[in-house]
Design a protein around this motif. Structure first.
Motif, PDB file in Angstrom:
ATOM      1  N   ARG A  37       0.839  -1.201   0.000  1.00  0.00           N
ATOM      2  CA  ARG A  37       0.000   0.000   0.000  1.00  0.00           C
ATOM      3  C   ARG A  37       0.876   1.255   0.000  1.00  0.00           C
ATOM      4  NH1 ARG A  37      -5.250   1.009   1.363  1.00  0.00           N
ATOM      5  NH2 ARG A  37      -5.490  -1.175   1.992  1.00  0.00           N
ATOM      6  N   GLY A  38       1.889   1.269   0.832  1.00  0.00           N
ATOM      7  CA  GLY A  38       2.784   2.412   0.889  1.00  0.00           C
ATOM      8  C   GLY A  38       3.557   2.591  -0.409  1.00  0.00           C
ATOM      9  N   ASN A  39       3.968   1.469  -0.994  1.00  0.00           N
ATOM     10  CA  ASN A  39       4.713   1.529  -2.254  1.00  0.00           C
ATOM     11  C   ASN A  39       3.845   2.085  -3.382  1.00  0.00           C
ATOM     12  OD1 ASN A  39       6.956   1.203  -3.882  1.00  0.00           O
ATOM     13  ND2 ASN A  39       6.587  -0.969  -4.264  1.00  0.00           N
ATOM     14  N   VAL A  40       2.596   1.652  -3.456  1.00  0.00           N
ATOM     15  CA  VAL A  40       1.670   2.156  -4.479  1.00  0.00           C
ATOM     16  C   VAL A  40       1.437   3.654  -4.284  1.00  0.00           C
ATOM     17  CG1 VAL A  40      -0.705   2.062  -5.325  1.00  0.00           C
ATOM     18  CG2 VAL A  40       0.522  -0.056  -4.834  1.00  0.00           C
ATOM     19  N   ALA A  41       1.275   4.055  -3.022  1.00  0.00           N
ATOM     20  CA  ALA A  41       1.060   5.475  -2.739  1.00  0.00           C
ATOM     21  C   ALA A  41       2.272   6.306  -3.173  1.00  0.00           C
ATOM     22  CB  ALA A  41       0.799   5.673  -1.250  1.00  0.00           C
ATOM     23  N   LEU A  42       3.469   5.771  -2.958  1.00  0.00           N
ATOM     24  CA  LEU A  42       4.680   6.492  -3.358  1.00  0.00           C
ATOM     25  C   LEU A  42       4.769   6.627  -4.875  1.00  0.00           C
ATOM     26  CD1 LEU A  42       7.332   4.966  -0.917  1.00  0.00           C
ATOM     27  CD2 LEU A  42       6.471   7.318  -0.942  1.00  0.00           C
ATOM     28  N   TRP A  43       4.444   5.549  -5.608  1.00  0.00           N
ATOM     29  CA  TRP A  43       4.445   5.625  -7.075  1.00  0.00           C
ATOM     30  C   TRP A  43       3.431   6.654  -7.552  1.00  0.00           C
ATOM     31  CZ3 TRP A  43       8.108   4.361 -10.103  1.00  0.00           C
ATOM     32  CH2 TRP A  43       8.910   3.232  -9.895  1.00  0.00           C
ATOM     33  N   THR A 236       2.093  -3.701  -8.404  1.00  0.00           N
ATOM     34  CA  THR A 236       2.412  -3.845  -6.986  1.00  0.00           C
ATOM     35  C   THR A 236       1.145  -3.932  -6.139  1.00  0.00           C
ATOM     36  OG1 THR A 236       4.459  -2.580  -7.289  1.00  0.00           O
ATOM     37  CG2 THR A 236       3.622  -2.782  -5.041  1.00  0.00           C
ATOM     38  N   GLY A 237       0.118  -3.173  -6.536  1.00  0.00           N
ATOM     39  CA  GLY A 237      -1.105  -3.129  -5.746  1.00  0.00           C
ATOM     40  C   GLY A 237      -2.162  -4.122  -6.157  1.00  0.00           C
ATOM     41  N   ALA A 238      -1.788  -5.102  -6.975  1.00  0.00           N
ATOM     42  CA  ALA A 238      -2.778  -6.067  -7.484  1.00  0.00           C
ATOM     43  C   ALA A 238      -3.501  -6.801  -6.365  1.00  0.00           C
ATOM     44  CB  ALA A 238      -2.098  -7.062  -8.417  1.00  0.00           C
ATOM     45  N   GLY A 239      -2.827  -7.025  -5.245  1.00  0.00           N
ATOM     46  CA  GLY A 239      -3.433  -7.766  -4.144  1.00  0.00           C
ATOM     47  C   GLY A 239      -4.190  -6.904  -3.156  1.00  0.00           C
ATOM     48  N   LEU A 240      -4.204  -5.607  -3.357  1.00  0.00           N
ATOM     49  CA  LEU A 240      -4.917  -4.696  -2.461  1.00  0.00           C
ATOM     50  C   LEU A 240      -6.391  -4.575  -2.876  1.00  0.00           C
ATOM     51  CD1 LEU A 240      -2.276  -1.793  -2.271  1.00  0.00           C
ATOM     52  CD2 LEU A 240      -2.653  -3.624  -0.606  1.00  0.00           C
ATOM     53  N   PRO A 241      -7.252  -4.085  -1.990  1.00  0.00           N
ATOM     54  CA  PRO A 241      -8.657  -3.853  -2.370  1.00  0.00           C
ATOM     55  C   PRO A 241      -8.735  -2.935  -3.587  1.00  0.00           C
ATOM     56  CG  PRO A 241      -8.398  -3.689   0.002  1.00  0.00           C
ATOM     57  CD  PRO A 241      -7.016  -3.803  -0.558  1.00  0.00           C
ATOM     58  N   HIS A 242      -9.615  -3.305  -4.524  1.00  0.00           N
ATOM     59  CA  HIS A 242      -9.789  -2.542  -5.768  1.00  0.00           C
ATOM     60  C   HIS A 242      -8.500  -2.473  -6.584  1.00  0.00           C
ATOM     61  CE1 HIS A 242     -13.691  -1.278  -4.202  1.00  0.00           C
ATOM     62  NE2 HIS A 242     -13.073  -0.904  -3.091  1.00  0.00           N
ATOM     63  N   GLY A 244      -5.634  -1.664  -5.715  1.00  0.00           N
ATOM     64  CA  GLY A 244      -4.759  -0.561  -5.335  1.00  0.00           C
ATOM     65  C   GLY A 244      -5.033   0.727  -6.084  1.00  0.00           C
ATOM     66  N   LYS A 245      -6.094   0.740  -6.900  1.00  0.00           N
ATOM     67  CA  LYS A 245      -6.362   1.917  -7.736  1.00  0.00           C
ATOM     68  C   LYS A 245      -6.707   3.144  -6.898  1.00  0.00           C
ATOM     69  CE  LYS A 245      -7.839  -0.835 -11.705  1.00  0.00           C
ATOM     70  NZ  LYS A 245      -8.967  -1.225 -12.598  1.00  0.00           N
ATOM     71  N   ARG A 246      -7.448   2.939  -5.808  1.00  0.00           N
ATOM     72  CA  ARG A 246      -7.811   4.080  -4.968  1.00  0.00           C
ATOM     73  C   ARG A 246      -6.587   4.655  -4.264  1.00  0.00           C
ATOM     74  NH1 ARG A 246     -13.569   2.271  -2.077  1.00  0.00           N
ATOM     75  NH2 ARG A 246     -14.793   2.159  -4.024  1.00  0.00           N
ATOM     76  N   VAL A 247      -5.707   3.777  -3.815  1.00  0.00           N
ATOM     77  CA  VAL A 247      -4.466   4.239  -3.171  1.00  0.00           C
ATOM     78  C   VAL A 247      -3.612   4.994  -4.183  1.00  0.00           C
ATOM     79  CG1 VAL A 247      -2.359   3.529  -1.981  1.00  0.00           C
ATOM     80  CG2 VAL A 247      -4.511   2.320  -1.546  1.00  0.00           C
ATOM     81  N   LEU A 248      -3.537   4.453  -5.397  1.00  0.00           N
ATOM     82  CA  LEU A 248      -2.771   5.101  -6.461  1.00  0.00           C
ATOM     83  C   LEU A 248      -3.344   6.478  -6.778  1.00  0.00           C
ATOM     84  CD1 LEU A 248      -0.682   5.142  -8.742  1.00  0.00           C
ATOM     85  CD2 LEU A 248      -2.322   3.871 -10.159  1.00  0.00           C
ATOM     86  N   ALA A 249      -4.674   6.550  -6.908  1.00  0.00           N
ATOM     87  CA  ALA A 249      -5.325   7.829  -7.208  1.00  0.00           C
ATOM     88  C   ALA A 249      -5.075   8.839  -6.097  1.00  0.00           C
ATOM     89  CB  ALA A 249      -6.820   7.622  -7.407  1.00  0.00           C
TER      90      ALA A 249
END
Length: 265
Positions: A37-43, A236-242, A244-249
């Motif tokens: 989650r943190g890695n996706v947020a950083l990207w 990286t966020g494939a295993g996160l809810p949705h 990881g798209k919401r975290v990425l956004a």
């Protein structure tokens, strides 16, 4: 003729952005790992900064210097360069575990791969210094520095921090020491001061190509975000809810929110 101290100033600005990449390795001095989650947020954060710097900095300044057609041609050239460079280096993907055992040939390949990723950012910094020493800037260390140059140097430096973290994650998993992670993070961005010097020299001696230069840097950086940063975050966020798209956004929105006020200062 541009004085040598002006070139030195631009080189130092590019070097600052490269050194900022090493900051991304510092969290590993305190934590063993960073969550997906943190890695996706950083990207996402890095992507938001790059997109803002490209659109609100380079493209906007380019339109003030030239026509939309000139900017579009420059952007297309930037995309083509990155695509062609990737095609040339497709079979030269570098395993970080081989860094320390690299022979001369491997080192050349490493430099080639890193250049594809960081050289456009150096070009963006160099182009932004086109009006160094001219009226309309802000006084800094004895130079009249364009506000765009300050904006781009800050933007690329901030962007490089999470990029350094992303570089350090696999190195940490492979047992690379903390200070070596800092070194390899900085090393990955060393083409930036070189790119800054080349771009600065080019636009100072050929002012008529300046709009193309702004477009070129913007096109290359936007393409890197869309073709590499975003896909890497989604993988990286494939295993996160949705996925990881919401975290990425959220990360993208945070990066944009940080840079927009700087763009209007």
């Amino acid at each position: 003729m541009v004085a040598l101290d002006a070139y030195a100033f631009v080189f130092v600005a590019g070097l600052i952005t490269a050194l900022a990449t090493g900051i991304g390795a510092l969290p590993f001095f305190f934590f063993d790992s960073i969550s997906d989650r943190g890695n996706v947020a950083l990207w996402g954060f890095a992507s938001g900064i790059m997109l803002s710097a490209s659109l609100f900095g380079l493209v906007q300044e380019g339109l003030a210097e030239g026509t939309p057609r000139e900017i579009a041609v420059g952007m297309l050239a930037g995309v083509v360069l990155v695509v062609v460079a990737h095609e040339v280096l497709t079979d030269a993907e570098i395993d970080p575990r081989e860094y320390e055992e690299a022979d001369f040939k491997k080192l050349i390949l490493i430099l080639g791969v890193l250049t594809v990723h960081s050289f456009p950012e150096g070009i963006a910094v160099g182009v932004s210094f086109a009006d160094l020493g001219l009226a309309g800037g802000t006084a800094l260390f004895g130079f009249t520095v364009p506000l765009l140059a300050v904006f781009m140097t800050v933007a690329i430096s901030i962007h490089n921090v999470p990029e350094g973290t992303a570089i350090s994650i696999p190195l940490r998993a492979m047992g690379v020491s903390k200070w070596k992670m800092v070194w390899w993070s900085v090393f990955s961005s060393l083409p930036q001061p070189i790119g800054a010097l080349i771009a600065f020299a080019f636009v100072r001696y050929a002012r008529e190509v300046l709009p193309y230069g702004f477009g070129f840097a913007a096109g290359a950086m936007i393409y890197l975000v869309l073709s590499e940063f975003i896909p890497e975050a989604l993988e990286t966020g494939a295993g996160l809810p949705h996925g990881g798209k919401r975290v990425l956004a959220g990360g993208v929105a945070l990066g944009v929110a940080l840079m927009i006020p700087l763009a209007y200062l």
